[in-house]
Design a protein around this motif. Structure first.
Motif, PDB file in Angstrom:
ATOM      1  N   LEU A  53       0.818  -1.425  -0.019  1.00 26.59           N
ATOM      2  CA  LEU A  53      -0.099   0.084  -0.129  1.00 26.59           C
ATOM      3  C   LEU A  53       0.784   1.148  -0.038  1.00 26.59           C
ATOM      4  CD1 LEU A  53      -2.580  -1.003   2.718  1.00 26.59           C
ATOM      5  CD2 LEU A  53      -2.950  -0.660   0.042  1.00 26.59           C
ATOM      6  N   MET A  54       2.023   1.226   0.534  1.00 20.81           N
ATOM      7  CA  MET A  54       2.959   2.492   0.507  1.00 20.81           C
ATOM      8  C   MET A  54       3.516   2.610  -0.825  1.00 20.81           C
ATOM      9  SD  MET A  54       2.895   3.455   3.547  1.00 20.81           S
ATOM     10  CE  MET A  54       1.243   3.176   3.516  1.00 20.81           C
ATOM     11  N   ASP A  55       3.474   1.925  -1.929  1.00 26.62           N
ATOM     12  CA  ASP A  55       4.151   1.663  -3.049  1.00 26.62           C
ATOM     13  C   ASP A  55       3.455   2.600  -4.116  1.00 26.62           C
ATOM     14  OD1 ASP A  55       5.803   1.389  -5.126  1.00 26.62           O
ATOM     15  OD2 ASP A  55       5.422  -0.945  -5.490  1.00 26.62           O
ATOM     16  N   ARG A  56       3.600   3.950  -3.810  1.00 27.11           N
ATOM     17  CA  ARG A  56       3.066   5.220  -4.642  1.00 27.11           C
ATOM     18  C   ARG A  56       4.090   6.102  -4.480  1.00 27.11           C
ATOM     19  NH1 ARG A  56      -1.864   8.021  -2.291  1.00 27.11           N
ATOM     20  NH2 ARG A  56      -2.694   6.028  -1.859  1.00 27.11           N
ATOM     21  N   GLN A  57       4.328   6.529  -5.975  1.00 30.02           N
ATOM     22  CA  GLN A  57       5.358   7.508  -6.600  1.00 30.02           C
ATOM     23  C   GLN A  57       6.525   7.861  -5.706  1.00 30.02           C
ATOM     24  OE1 GLN A  57       3.352  11.290  -7.351  1.00 30.02           O
ATOM     25  NE2 GLN A  57       1.357  10.278  -7.547  1.00 30.02           N
ATOM     26  N   ILE A  58       7.120   6.635  -5.197  1.00 27.19           N
ATOM     27  CA  ILE A  58       8.503   6.470  -4.633  1.00 27.19           C
ATOM     28  C   ILE A  58       9.037   5.252  -4.990  1.00 27.19           C
ATOM     29  CG2 ILE A  58       8.211   7.973  -2.593  1.00 27.19           C
ATOM     30  CD1 ILE A  58       8.078   5.454  -0.809  1.00 27.19           C
ATOM     31  N   SER A  59      10.197   5.061  -4.874  1.00 27.33           N
ATOM     32  CA  SER A  59      10.873   3.678  -5.379  1.00 27.33           C
ATOM     33  C   SER A  59      10.093   2.515  -4.554  1.00 27.33           C
ATOM     34  CB  SER A  59      12.315   3.847  -4.932  1.00 27.33           C
ATOM     35  OG  SER A  59      12.407   3.503  -3.810  1.00 27.33           O
ATOM     36  N   ALA A  60      10.121   1.469  -5.313  1.00 29.33           N
ATOM     37  CA  ALA A  60       9.352   0.359  -4.420  1.00 29.33           C
ATOM     38  C   ALA A  60      10.306  -0.086  -3.472  1.00 29.33           C
ATOM     39  CB  ALA A  60       9.276  -0.758  -5.409  1.00 29.33           C
ATOM     40  N   ALA A  63       9.274   2.134  -0.378  1.00 35.06           N
ATOM     41  CA  ALA A  63       8.090   1.870   0.057  1.00 35.06           C
ATOM     42  C   ALA A  63       8.120   0.642   0.922  1.00 35.06           C
ATOM     43  CB  ALA A  63       7.190   1.683  -1.057  1.00 35.06           C
ATOM     44  N   TRP A  64       8.585  -0.425   0.543  1.00 33.30           N
ATOM     45  CA  TRP A  64       8.764  -1.831   1.106  1.00 33.30           C
ATOM     46  C   TRP A  64       9.512  -1.850   2.393  1.00 33.30           C
ATOM     47  CZ3 TRP A  64       9.752  -4.433  -4.276  1.00 33.30           C
ATOM     48  CH2 TRP A  64       8.383  -4.603  -4.856  1.00 33.30           C
ATOM     49  N   SER A  65      10.042  -0.651   2.714  1.00 34.92           N
ATOM     50  CA  SER A  65      11.057  -0.622   3.799  1.00 34.92           C
ATOM     51  C   SER A  65      10.316   0.022   5.180  1.00 34.92           C
ATOM     52  CB  SER A  65      12.048   0.411   3.631  1.00 34.92           C
ATOM     53  OG  SER A  65      13.082  -0.219   2.540  1.00 34.92           O
ATOM     54  N   ILE A  66       9.096   0.431   4.530  1.00 34.11           N
ATOM     55  CA  ILE A  66       8.404   1.318   5.707  1.00 34.11           C
ATOM     56  C   ILE A  66       7.902   0.489   6.920  1.00 34.11           C
ATOM     57  CG2 ILE A  66       6.222   2.629   5.911  1.00 34.11           C
ATOM     58  CD1 ILE A  66       6.614   4.257   3.296  1.00 34.11           C
ATOM     59  N   PRO A  67       7.217  -0.603   6.531  1.00 34.71           N
ATOM     60  CA  PRO A  67       6.834  -1.367   7.728  1.00 34.71           C
ATOM     61  C   PRO A  67       8.064  -1.805   8.755  1.00 34.71           C
ATOM     62  CG  PRO A  67       5.770  -2.212   5.782  1.00 34.71           C
ATOM     63  CD  PRO A  67       6.804  -1.154   5.347  1.00 34.71           C
ATOM     64  N   ASP A 105      -0.308  11.950   4.287  1.00 36.62           N
ATOM     65  CA  ASP A 105      -1.278  11.037   3.617  1.00 36.62           C
ATOM     66  C   ASP A 105      -0.860   9.698   3.610  1.00 36.62           C
ATOM     67  OD1 ASP A 105      -2.741  13.538   2.763  1.00 36.62           O
ATOM     68  OD2 ASP A 105      -1.900  13.400   0.620  1.00 36.62           O
ATOM     69  N   MET A 106       0.404   9.224   3.564  1.00 39.80           N
ATOM     70  CA  MET A 106       0.437   7.831   3.500  1.00 39.80           C
ATOM     71  C   MET A 106       0.553   7.236   5.091  1.00 39.80           C
ATOM     72  SD  MET A 106       0.471   7.116   0.420  1.00 39.80           S
ATOM     73  CE  MET A 106       1.043   5.516   0.455  1.00 39.80           C
ATOM     74  N   GLY A 107       0.866   8.486   5.853  1.00 38.46           N
ATOM     75  CA  GLY A 107       0.588   7.892   7.527  1.00 38.46           C
ATOM     76  C   GLY A 107      -1.013   7.524   7.532  1.00 38.46           C
ATOM     77  N   GLU A 108      -1.963   8.400   6.920  1.00 37.91           N
ATOM     78  CA  GLU A 108      -3.168   7.869   7.426  1.00 37.91           C
ATOM     79  C   GLU A 108      -3.541   6.717   6.579  1.00 37.91           C
ATOM     80  OE1 GLU A 108      -7.665   9.963   6.312  1.00 37.91           O
ATOM     81  OE2 GLU A 108      -5.841  10.888   5.847  1.00 37.91           O
ATOM     82  N   VAL A 109      -3.017   6.345   5.256  1.00 41.25           N
ATOM     83  CA  VAL A 109      -3.306   5.268   4.704  1.00 41.25           C
ATOM     84  C   VAL A 109      -2.813   3.911   5.638  1.00 41.25           C
ATOM     85  CG1 VAL A 109      -2.446   3.674   2.545  1.00 41.25           C
ATOM     86  CG2 VAL A 109      -3.060   6.095   2.282  1.00 41.25           C
ATOM     87  N   PHE A 110      -1.614   4.199   5.907  1.00 41.10           N
ATOM     88  CA  PHE A 110      -1.093   2.842   6.927  1.00 41.10           C
ATOM     89  C   PHE A 110      -1.948   2.612   7.954  1.00 41.10           C
ATOM     90  CE2 PHE A 110       1.925   0.903   9.839  1.00 41.10           C
ATOM     91  CZ  PHE A 110       2.755   0.395   9.010  1.00 41.10           C
ATOM     92  N   TYR A 111      -2.390   4.006   8.852  1.00 43.20           N
ATOM     93  CA  TYR A 111      -3.505   3.732   9.951  1.00 43.20           C
ATOM     94  C   TYR A 111      -4.794   3.117   9.529  1.00 43.20           C
ATOM     95  CZ  TYR A 111      -6.923   5.416  13.233  1.00 43.20           C
ATOM     96  OH  TYR A 111      -7.852   5.571  13.989  1.00 43.20           O
ATOM     97  N   SER A 112      -5.248   3.594   8.356  1.00 42.75           N
ATOM     98  CA  SER A 112      -6.582   3.002   7.712  1.00 42.75           C
ATOM     99  C   SER A 112      -6.321   1.695   7.418  1.00 42.75           C
ATOM    100  CB  SER A 112      -6.984   3.908   6.436  1.00 42.75           C
ATOM    101  OG  SER A 112      -8.034   3.284   6.210  1.00 42.75           O
TER     102      SER A 112
END
Length: 248
Positions: A53-60, A63-67, A105-112
């Motif tokens: 879900l984090m994989d948007r307009q940044i390098s994959a 994004a995959w490192s965020i969790p 915005d992505m903090g909200e996506v993560f929370y949601s």
């Protein structure tokens, strides 16, 4: 009738798919700790879902490192713990640590997403793909997550089927996910016109392999990442070299 080039892409994809052994995916190169978390879909299936879900307009890879980064901050990654924290916590964490290009915005996506997993799947994200569902069902379930579009939904479902060997009743609804690597390979090889839209690329993949259009997704992604680089491509090493139009 398929061209030789199309046959090669399908064969590469089917060879990978037909291997019954589950793959450990190198989501982030040279980082075994992040990869271990994302590949552990038995204990932490939500880590994989959240990463996609984090994989948007940044390098994959970013994004995959965020969790994993969130896990390091909390010293835990149990869904029961994640669900106790308010929206403001995640937004502040993303902003402070600059996890993403669109941190608030992505903090909200993560929370949601955490709360969608808790409410719809009793805290177990593997419920999204449990029970041998159809590919359309899994894609639809991913589309119910805030911020998830068709590209992420099909990519996430494709990886589950292709690499994690999650059984599905069919694969018709798993389209190709045209990222920069896939676009580059299909356009340089001449399989699609250089000005082709994302929709045209998706329908080309459906034409090539209707029963599982996404079968060529990993073929193109791996070739783009490894050989068909944006600059100084390694054409002589590429498995498509003999048939490629090399529209550089």
């Amino acid at each position: 009738m398929k061209t030789i080039l199309e046959h090669i892409l399908v064969i590469i994809g089917k060879d990978r798919f037909s291997n019954s052994e589950r793959e450990n995916i190198d989501f982030v190169q040279h980082n075994p700790l992040i990869n271990a978390l994302l590949n552990d879909i038995e204990q932490y299936p939500h880590a994989y879902v959240l990463a996609c879900l984090m994989d948007r307009q940044i390098s994959a890879e970013k994004a995959w490192s965020i969790p994993y980064k969130v896990k390091n901050e909390l010293k835990s990654f149990e869904i029961s713990v994640l669900g106790t924290l308010p929206l403001e916590f995640y937004q502040n964490l993303f902003v402070t640590k600059s996890f993403h290009r669109f941190n608030k915005d992505m903090g909200e996506v993560f929370y949601s997403a955490i709360h969608t997993i808790q409410e719809n799947y009793c805290g177990d994200a593997s419920g999204i793909w449990a029970g041998n569902p159809s590919s359309a069902t899994v894609v639809y379930r991913f589309l119910q997550f805030k911020g998830c579009g068709i590209k992420i939904a099909t990519m996430t479902t494709n990886i589950l089927a292709r690499s994690f060997k999650i059984p599905l009743s069919d694969y018709y609804s798993i389209d190709i996910s045209p990222d920069v690597h896939v676009n580059r390979v299909l356009k340089r090889t001449g399989l699609v016109h250089p000005d082709s839209s994302r929709e045209a690329i998706i329908y080309k993949a459906r034409e090539i392999n209707p029963e599982f259009p996404g079968i060529i997704d990993f073929s193109c992604w791996e070739i783009g990442r490894t050989y068909c680089k944006p600059t100084n491509p390694h054409c002589s090493e590429c498995p498509l070299s003999s048939e490629c139009k090399k529209n550089l």
